[in-house]
Design an enzyme around this catalytic site. Sequence first.
Site, PDB file in Angstrom:
ATOM      1  N   GLY A   1       0.851  -1.213  -0.019  1.00  0.00           N
ATOM      2  CA  GLY A   1       0.089   0.063  -0.108  1.00  0.00           C
ATOM      3  C   GLY A   1       0.807   1.311  -0.055  1.00  0.00           C
TER       4      GLY A   1
ATOM      5  CB  SER B   1      -4.241  -9.740  -3.585  1.00  0.00           C
ATOM      6  OG  SER B   1      -3.489  -8.801  -4.030  1.00  0.00           O
TER       7      SER B   1
ATOM      8  CE1 TYR C   1      -5.861 -13.388  -2.741  1.00  0.00           C
ATOM      9  CE2 TYR C   1      -7.038 -14.017  -4.551  1.00  0.00           C
ATOM     10  CZ  TYR C   1      -6.916 -13.421  -3.386  1.00  0.00           C
ATOM     11  OH  TYR C   1      -7.737 -12.064  -3.186  1.00  0.00           O
TER      12      TYR C   1
HETATM   13  N1  UFG Z   1      -5.222 -11.007 -19.243  1.00  0.00           N
HETATM   14  C1  UFG Z   1      -4.872 -11.228 -20.367  1.00  0.00           C
HETATM   15  N2  UFG Z   1      -3.685 -10.267 -20.388  1.00  0.00           N
HETATM   16  C2  UFG Z   1      -3.103  -9.868 -19.299  1.00  0.00           C
HETATM   17  C3  UFG Z   1      -3.791  -9.790 -17.865  1.00  0.00           C
HETATM   18  C4  UFG Z   1      -4.591 -10.661 -18.029  1.00  0.00           C
HETATM   19  O1  UFG Z   1      -5.268 -11.609 -21.405  1.00  0.00           O
HETATM   20  O2  UFG Z   1      -1.884  -9.276 -19.392  1.00  0.00           O
HETATM   21  C5  UFG Z   1      -6.856 -11.946 -19.013  1.00  0.00           C
HETATM   22  C6  UFG Z   1      -6.638 -12.964 -18.038  1.00  0.00           C
HETATM   23  O3  UFG Z   1      -6.186 -14.186 -18.728  1.00  0.00           O
HETATM   24  C7  UFG Z   1      -8.166 -13.093 -17.686  1.00  0.00           C
HETATM   25  C8  UFG Z   1      -8.700 -11.505 -17.534  1.00  0.00           C
HETATM   26  O4  UFG Z   1      -7.565 -11.099 -18.412  1.00  0.00           O
HETATM   27  O5  UFG Z   1      -8.645 -13.811 -18.639  1.00  0.00           O
HETATM   28  C9  UFG Z   1      -8.665 -11.086 -16.487  1.00  0.00           C
HETATM   29  O6  UFG Z   1      -7.355 -11.143 -15.708  1.00  0.00           O
HETATM   30  P1  UFG Z   1      -6.902 -10.496 -14.326  1.00  0.00           P
HETATM   31  O7  UFG Z   1      -5.468 -10.759 -13.974  1.00  0.00           O
HETATM   32  O8  UFG Z   1      -7.236  -8.963 -14.396  1.00  0.00           O
HETATM   33  O9  UFG Z   1      -7.990 -11.020 -13.287  1.00  0.00           O
HETATM   34  P2  UFG Z   1      -8.201 -12.494 -13.000  1.00  0.00           P
HETATM   35  O10 UFG Z   1      -9.594 -12.837 -13.406  1.00  0.00           O
HETATM   36  O11 UFG Z   1      -7.331 -13.324 -13.147  1.00  0.00           O
HETATM   37  O12 UFG Z   1      -8.037 -12.285 -11.195  1.00  0.00           O
HETATM   38  C10 UFG Z   1      -9.451 -11.803 -10.553  1.00  0.00           C
HETATM   39  C11 UFG Z   1      -8.484 -11.070  -9.391  1.00  0.00           C
HETATM   40  C12 UFG Z   1      -8.048 -12.141  -8.549  1.00  0.00           C
HETATM   41  C13 UFG Z   1      -8.799 -13.118  -8.219  1.00  0.00           C
HETATM   42  C14 UFG Z   1      -9.366 -13.812  -9.404  1.00  0.00           C
HETATM   43  C15 UFG Z   1     -10.611 -14.806  -8.799  1.00  0.00           C
HETATM   44  O13 UFG Z   1      -7.601 -10.049  -9.625  1.00  0.00           O
HETATM   45  O14 UFG Z   1      -7.517 -11.517  -7.410  1.00  0.00           O
HETATM   46  O15 UFG Z   1      -9.824 -12.980 -10.229  1.00  0.00           O
HETATM   47  O16 UFG Z   1     -10.759 -15.513  -9.818  1.00  0.00           O
HETATM   48  F1  UFG Z   1      -8.046 -14.203  -7.474  1.00  0.00           F
END
Ligand code: UFG
Length: 321
Positions: free
Chosen positions: A36, A74, A138
């Site tokens: 933070g 996280s 996580y």
């Molecule tokens: N993605 C891309 N390129 C990137 C980053 C992400 O294509 O550079 C895609 C990922 O594959 C996913 C989507 O964008 O399909 C969302 O990805 P994020 O990393 O933004 O978020 P997540 O769905 O992986 O994760 C979120 C929260 C986590 C939590 C999770 C629960 O950020 O803390 O949902 O499923 F654990």
Amino acid sequence: MRVLVAGGAGYIGSVVTAALLQSGHQVTVLDDLSTGHADAVPEGATLVRASLHDSAPVLADVRPEAVLHFAAKSLVGASQVTPEDYWHTNVGGSLALLEAMRAADCRRIVFSSTAATYGEPDEVPISEDAPTRPTNTYGASKLAVDHMLTSYAVAHSFAAVSLRYFNVAGAAYGCGERHATETHVIPIALQVAAGTRNAMTVFGEDYPTPDGTCIRDYVHVQDLAAAHLLALPAPAPGEHRVYNLGNGTGFSVQEVVEAVRSVTGHTVPVVVGARRAGDPARLVASSARIRADLGWAPEHTDLAGIVADAWEFAQARNTLV
Ligand code: UFG
């Protein structure tokens, strides 16, 4: 109420702190500033720099009537590489906090849980009755704390709520997302739009979805904050409630990229890469339970609006460098 916000210098914690202050609550933020930022703590809140493991003297001093607990590690990927950090902070730290609460006779808590507690869903939208089978440390660490809260409610008369967030996005009250290590799709796409990253990698376009990219449920952080205010007084002593928080609408990675292009007016070059390990094709929340119990309804459901708020914050706070 006199409330203590653990992790109030982080993204979601700072937004909820601002919402609590606006509703007239007295807020002390406990944060070790490991991820933070001191300057993210909204004016009007008192910041005490301490870890969850050292929270007992802080609670003894502040004597809060309730705790909102956002402090956690996280990053899903990191949790697979150094799981010990996740068990130590998320589980050990939460246990220390609950014991500090008990010693200070504070038994009301709202906890940041996650959609990652469910893992790969059998059905979408995902309700709170879905099986919890986390696929990473996580999610497992957050689920452990959910179980901890159930037993503290039963044995120690805690009044507890776990809010299981889906994909939190956007900005509110001048507070937003500022991570040293950015892994989330919207801030990454905004960095590409701003020209500080060359291109964004889309992790897979061969999923069984209409455009082949993953679908997620993006919930505006301001709507999330409103849910915390509703949840805070809701449970009775001895009760642990669990609520999913999402828009109930899924957007694909491709739709996110299009929204970023149209909001920013910039090109967003993308490279199609391999699937990211552990990414389910489609995660969408059913938030029917919190709607029915507490009357919560998301107001900022439009993806372009969510992206626009994130873009405005990122430019104002210069997070795009
Ligand atoms: N993605 C891309 N390129 C990137 C980053 C992400 O294509 O550079 C895609 C990922 O594959 C996913 C989507 O964008 O399909 C969302 O990805 P994020 O990393 O933004 O978020 P997540 O769905 O992986 O994760 C979120 C929260 C986590 C939590 C999770 C629960 O950020 O803390 O949902 O499923 F654990």
